[in-house]
Design a protein around this motif. Structure first.
Motif, PDB file in Angstrom:
ATOM      1  N   TYR A 194       2.462   5.244  -7.192  1.00  0.00           N
ATOM      2  CA  TYR A 194       1.696   5.486  -7.767  1.00  0.00           C
ATOM      3  C   TYR A 194       0.710   6.648  -7.663  1.00  0.00           C
ATOM      4  CZ  TYR A 194      -3.904   4.785  -9.489  1.00  0.00           C
ATOM      5  OH  TYR A 194      -4.518   4.655  -9.564  1.00  0.00           O
ATOM      6  N   ALA A 195       0.338   7.499  -7.044  1.00  0.00           N
ATOM      7  CA  ALA A 195      -0.776   8.060  -6.265  1.00  0.00           C
ATOM      8  C   ALA A 195      -0.031   9.961  -6.421  1.00  0.00           C
ATOM      9  CB  ALA A 195      -1.144   8.107  -5.389  1.00  0.00           C
ATOM     10  N   VAL A 220      -3.942  -6.870  -2.304  1.00  0.00           N
ATOM     11  CA  VAL A 220      -3.745  -4.972  -2.709  1.00  0.00           C
ATOM     12  C   VAL A 220      -3.763  -4.750  -4.145  1.00  0.00           C
ATOM     13  CG1 VAL A 220      -2.012  -3.463  -2.193  1.00  0.00           C
ATOM     14  CG2 VAL A 220      -2.684  -5.292  -0.278  1.00  0.00           C
ATOM     15  N   LEU A 267       0.619  -1.357  -0.194  1.00  0.00           N
ATOM     16  CA  LEU A 267       0.130   0.257  -0.219  1.00  0.00           C
ATOM     17  C   LEU A 267       0.818   1.166  -0.297  1.00  0.00           C
ATOM     18  CD1 LEU A 267      -3.013  -0.671   2.479  1.00  0.00           C
ATOM     19  CD2 LEU A 267      -3.062   0.515  -0.074  1.00  0.00           C
ATOM     20  N   LEU A 316       2.853   1.995  -3.942  1.00  0.00           N
ATOM     21  CA  LEU A 316       1.104   2.750  -4.566  1.00  0.00           C
ATOM     22  C   LEU A 316       1.107   4.156  -4.051  1.00  0.00           C
ATOM     23  CD1 LEU A 316      -1.599  -0.163  -4.848  1.00  0.00           C
ATOM     24  CD2 LEU A 316      -0.259   0.666  -6.388  1.00  0.00           C
ATOM     25  N   LEU A 317       0.895   4.175  -2.586  1.00  0.00           N
ATOM     26  CA  LEU A 317       0.806   5.517  -2.382  1.00  0.00           C
ATOM     27  C   LEU A 317       2.109   6.820  -2.708  1.00  0.00           C
ATOM     28  CD1 LEU A 317      -0.977   6.637  -0.704  1.00  0.00           C
ATOM     29  CD2 LEU A 317      -0.300   6.625   1.268  1.00  0.00           C
ATOM     30  N   ALA A 349       4.797   4.885 -11.593  1.00  0.00           N
ATOM     31  CA  ALA A 349       3.782   3.305 -11.686  1.00  0.00           C
ATOM     32  C   ALA A 349       2.424   3.354 -11.922  1.00  0.00           C
ATOM     33  CB  ALA A 349       4.202   2.470 -10.478  1.00  0.00           C
ATOM     34  N   PRO A 350       2.228   2.333 -12.327  1.00  0.00           N
ATOM     35  CA  PRO A 350       0.891   2.315 -12.812  1.00  0.00           C
ATOM     36  C   PRO A 350      -0.207   2.035 -11.579  1.00  0.00           C
ATOM     37  CG  PRO A 350       1.287   0.933 -13.912  1.00  0.00           C
ATOM     38  CD  PRO A 350       2.516   1.642 -13.941  1.00  0.00           C
ATOM     39  N   GLY A 351      -1.736   1.793 -11.326  1.00  0.00           N
ATOM     40  CA  GLY A 351      -2.262   1.686 -10.730  1.00  0.00           C
ATOM     41  C   GLY A 351      -2.346   0.173 -10.162  1.00  0.00           C
ATOM     42  N   PRO A 352      -3.111  -0.812  -9.364  1.00  0.00           N
ATOM     43  CA  PRO A 352      -3.868  -2.049  -9.585  1.00  0.00           C
ATOM     44  C   PRO A 352      -3.920  -2.257 -10.631  1.00  0.00           C
ATOM     45  CG  PRO A 352      -4.487  -1.158  -7.551  1.00  0.00           C
ATOM     46  CD  PRO A 352      -4.037   0.634  -8.542  1.00  0.00           C
TER      47      PRO A 352
END
Lengths: 528, 360
Positions: free
Chosen positions: B181-182, B307, B174, B177-178, B187-190
């Protein structure tokens, strides 16, 4: 010097690799003609309307299929025409004749009386999970063929044996199980007398705004606009992506990679409320949370004084305001707000002293302990902890035992529990859907919630069966109000909450519609 | 007339006998291994079956829900064969499984074999990328740490491996990703691909990298690679912790051995000692730890798969367990178990070969 330069080289390499890697990743937005929904679809078992009874599949049926009649999107109590242009009730009070509108299935085939007959009879004969809804009309595998007949190429006649009026029959016909499927498409797919059930699990054959383009279990459901639909949807497709983790769902909608996210927690909703580019829709839902007591588990749980005391040991306001924060509101009757005749008064609040007095007056000695089985999931565990704390103040120890849903249902069915926390969603838009669950148990012959509570109520059963027969809408609503008051005053159920479905939605999305009942999710008018 | 054995003939006969013994010496361990493989799978099926039966989940109720009538519930029990005695249920399952048919999944409504063919490649792809990354970095880190024992590099390597061991993998996922991605948009999302590519590339092998490559769409391949990167890094981080710790410890142990002292006395430098003498000697141990890490990634990447919305077999199995989906549980367990046993056998073979070539 050499160490520094080699470190610098290493860092430089890492950095340029990272840049090289990051460069091709264009931060994608959802395509303009596609709606991307992030939610969990792990529950989906079957997209056959005669079988699908899970949240994901039920939410798709209004987009894939039409029924003869359907509930109004804004006011579910109003029944309006869909595949039937009009209908006429028979003088016997137990039949309806429908005139079919000019409509086509996604295959291009016209909707015929044969399709209506095929759809409804197969649903009864298959006898899958939602079949009990059609059984309310007295339709069984051995009599349904005679009950649904073709009048002519444009008319079909439905008759029933159950002692119910045509208003109730129409409500039943708004349920997803009454969806009309394309007989000419489905029949050739039938195997081993399954009426095409195996094929329809992952395909669609309806006249709704969309058709199933691809369904990959646990991955995605892709809906494609139905070119034959009389009311062509605005968007070309809808992709419902399986994103099991709620944190990932939140990120996707925040980043614009999903247009809609469902099932976020109260904390996440709170954090997203003021975020630009997205909004939180709070849609009233017909879902209700209640405590179920097993009156046969022990003498104390069988005493109405205990049931009454329990109603004063729930911190209704604390649960809705502090724990669920917008996900639910206080509701204390078996019909949810929005259903005709629903009681909206909330006579109970947390009052430990009053509860203690009721227990003492009822001859119930404290302290004592109760096994409390709860779904091993949120928000049930949080609500259970709140109840544990408030019941303890009256000397009642709730021994919380978390478990998986099917085990808790199985123990409910077998009567092997003392107290549990459950939820109920009506199966169709009629008061009888809930009344038949909570106010019917004449002789333990039917699987009702009242039976699971060990509560035998012949008088209330008769009153409930009289209410469903009543043709006058106002009188009928009054009968249900009376039933709710009786159950509110004394029953082994403590109704606590009515849900609000919180949907996080991108600012770009327009005209998304969702109604009170679980199936009332509509993507056809959505624009971006 | 029987032919007399001439010395030449005798040699030929002996050679044939030797050959057949050689063949036998190959056949015997293979058949022994096959027996052990079959027995392991049978044991696995038996234990898993017993566990699903001991669990409080009622598959019929899970299938029909709480609102269904008693007749629907009974019909579901009959369809699932739950009315049969347990041994009958088990042997019926084994019988059908032997024909390659694992039955129909309750939770997806699809044949289990089809579900496995869809989900297992996703996991293999993720686990393979993770182990390649984890093993390369882990070995490099372990070797560097051992060669610079007590320096800041050693400290950093130990910290990284300790962190990799102790940090919850879903939390790390997570967090990544945060960040990537965010925040950074690197990077792309899930998911395995962006929606624009997900349904435009035909699934041929089930491996996104291969399918997008053979589709000839460069954008799709790059997208699949980018989606794979983050979850693979998360899993690799977990794997590298074990690999680097063990590599470091093994090298340090070997450094105290007599042959190393001899090599040092002969004037070999540390780099030469480690790469020429020590690494071949500990390669069996390293291969074992890498193989074990790979095997655990194949069956234990559930949280990472959750995730990153990665539709792999770990998550398939978990969902099946929550749904009391016995055919899916048994089928997926057998496939994962079989790959575990195969991987172990290959590792044993590899270790044996490496051991025979040990250099002192």
């Amino acid at each position: 010097m050499s160490i520094i330069s080699s470190r610098a080289k290493l860092l430089g390499t890492v950095f340029s690799l990272a840049l090289a890697f990051s460069a091709p990743v264009v931060h994608a937005e959802t395509p303009p003609n596609v709606l991307v929904v992030a939610q969990s679809i792990d529950d989906a078992v079957s997209f056959d309307p005669a079988e699908g009874f899970e949240l994901t599949t039920v939410q798709s049926f209004n987009n894939l299929y039409q029924r003869l009649v359907q509930s109004n999107r804004d006011d579910g109590t109003k029944i309006e025409a869909a595949l039937a242009a009009s209908w006429e009730a028979g003088s016997d009070g137990k039949s309806l004749t429908f005139a079919l509108a000019d409509a086509k299935f996604a295959s291009g085939n016209p909707v015929r009386p044969e399709d209506v007959i095929f759809s409804l009879t197969r649903a009864v004969k298959l006898n899958k999970s939602p079949a009990f809804i059609l059984n309310e009309l007295g339709w069984k595998a051995d009599n349904v063929d005679a009950a649904i007949t073709k009048v002519d190429d444009k008319h079909v006649r439905l008759t029933w044996t159950a002692d119910v009026g045509s208003g109730f029959a129409l409500s039943i016909l708004t349920a997803p199980i009454a969806s009309i499927v394309d007989e000419q498409t489905v029949s050739p797919q039938a195997k081993d007398n399954d009426f095409g059930n195996g094929w329809l699990k992952t395909n669609s054959a309806g006249s709704g705004a969309y058709t199933i383009a691809t369904y990959t279990p646990h991955e995605a459901l892709v809906l494609q606009a139905n070119a034959s639909s009389s009311d062509k949807p605005t968007l070309e497709s809808v992709i419902i992506r399986n994103v099991p983790d709620v944190g990932a769902r939140r990120l996707l909608v925040e980043q614009g990679d999903a247009d809609i996210a469902r099932g976020l927690s109260a904390d996440q909703i709170e954090a997203l409320k003021d975020k630009s580019g997205i909004k939180v829709l709070s849609v009233p839902s017909a879902r209700q949370d209640y405590i179920l007591l097993n009156s046969k588990a022990n003498p104390t749980l069988g005493k109405p004084a205990f049931w009454e005391a329990a109603r004063y040991l729930v911190d209704y306001d604390g649960i809705t305001k502090n724990l669920l924060r917008g996900h639910s509101s206080v509701h204390q009757a078996f019909l949810p707000n929005g259903f005709p005749g629903a009681l909206s008064d909330t006579p109970f609040k947390l009052d430990v002293e009053k509860a203690k007095k009721i227990l003492a007056d009822g001859g119930i000695k404290t302290p004592f302990k109760i096994e409390f089985i709860v779904f091993n999931d949120q928000p049930f565990l949080s609500i259970a902890q709140s109840l544990q704390s408030t019941f303890a103040q009256a000397g009642i120890t709730l021994d919380i035992q978390p478990g998986v849903a099917s085990d808790i249902y199985a123990r409910g069915r077998a009567g092997k529990f003392e107290m549990t926390l459950r939820y109920w969603i009506p199966d169709y838009f009629d008061a009888h859907s809930n009344a038949s669950a909570f106010a019917i148990n004449k002789d333990n012959s039917a699987n009702t919630v009242a039976k699971q509570a060990g509560w035998v109520i012949p008088e209330l059963t008769d009153e409930t069966l009289a209410a469903v027969k009543e043709q006058d809408a106002a009188k009928r609503a009054a009968l249900y109000q009376d039933l709710q008051k009786k159950i509110q005053a004394s029953s082994p159920f403590v109704f606590m909450l009515q849900g609000n479905d919180q949907v996080v939605i991108s600012d770009k999305v327009k005209n998304y519609a969702q109604g009170l009942n679980a199936d009332q999710v509509y993507y056809d008018k959505v624009a971006k | 007339m029987p032919q007399r054995a001439t010395p030449d003939n005798a040699d030929m006969t002996n050679s044939r006998q030797r050959n057949s013994w050689r063949e036998l010496s190959f056949v015997w361990p293979l058949s022994k291994w096959l027996w052990s493989f079959a027995l392991t799978l049978f044991g696995l099926a038996l234990v898993t079956f017993a566990m699903t039966r001991l669990s409080p989940i009622d598959p019929a109720l899970q299938l029909v829900g709480d609102h269904a009538s008693q007749s629907t519930y009974q019909q579901a029990r009959l369809e699932l064969g739950l009315d049969q005695p347990l041994p009958v249920q088990f042997f019926r399952y084994v019988e059908t499984a032997l024909s390659g048919n694992f039955g129909q999944s309750i939770s997806t409504g699809q044949p289990v074999a089809k579900d496995i063919a869809r989900t297992f490649p996703a996991t293999i792809e993720l686990a393979t990328a993770a182990i390649i990354l984890g093993a390369s970095v882990g070995l490099a880190l372990g070797i560097t740490a051992a060669m610079r024992q007590g320096t800041w590099v050693d400290g950093l390597a130990r910290f990284v491996s300790l962190f990799g061991y102790s940090v919850p993998i879903f939390w790390l996922g997570l967090l990544m990703l945060l960040l990537f991605y965010a925040r950074l948009h690197w990077a792309p999302g899930p998911g395995r691909a962006d929606v624009v590519f997900q349904y435009t590339v035909k699934s041929v092998t089930g491996f996104a990298l291969i399918d997008t490559w053979i589709s000839g769409k460069a954008g799709a391949f790059r997208d699949a690679l980018a989606h794979l990167a983050l979850p693979a890094i998360v899993l690799a981080f977990h794997a590298l912790a074990a690999i680097s710790r063990l590599t470091r410890a093994a090298i340090l142990t070997e450094l105290g051995q007599e042959y190393v002292t001899t090599a040092r006395a002969k004037g070999a430098n540390l780099r030469r000692i480690v790469f020429i003498h020590i690494l071949p000697n500990i390669s069996g141990t390293l291969l074992t730890v890498i193989a074990l890490s790979y095997a655990s990634l194949l069956e234990g990447a559930v949280l990472t798969e959750t995730v990153f919305a990665w539709p792999g077999i770990g998550r398939y199995l978990t969902t099946a367990m929550f749904a009391g989906d016995m055919p899916a549980i048994l089928g997926a367990t057998l496939v994962v178990g079989a790959s575990f046993v195969l991987l172990n056998a290959m590792t044993d073979l590899g270790v044996a070969r490496l051991e025979s070539g040990k250099k002192r």
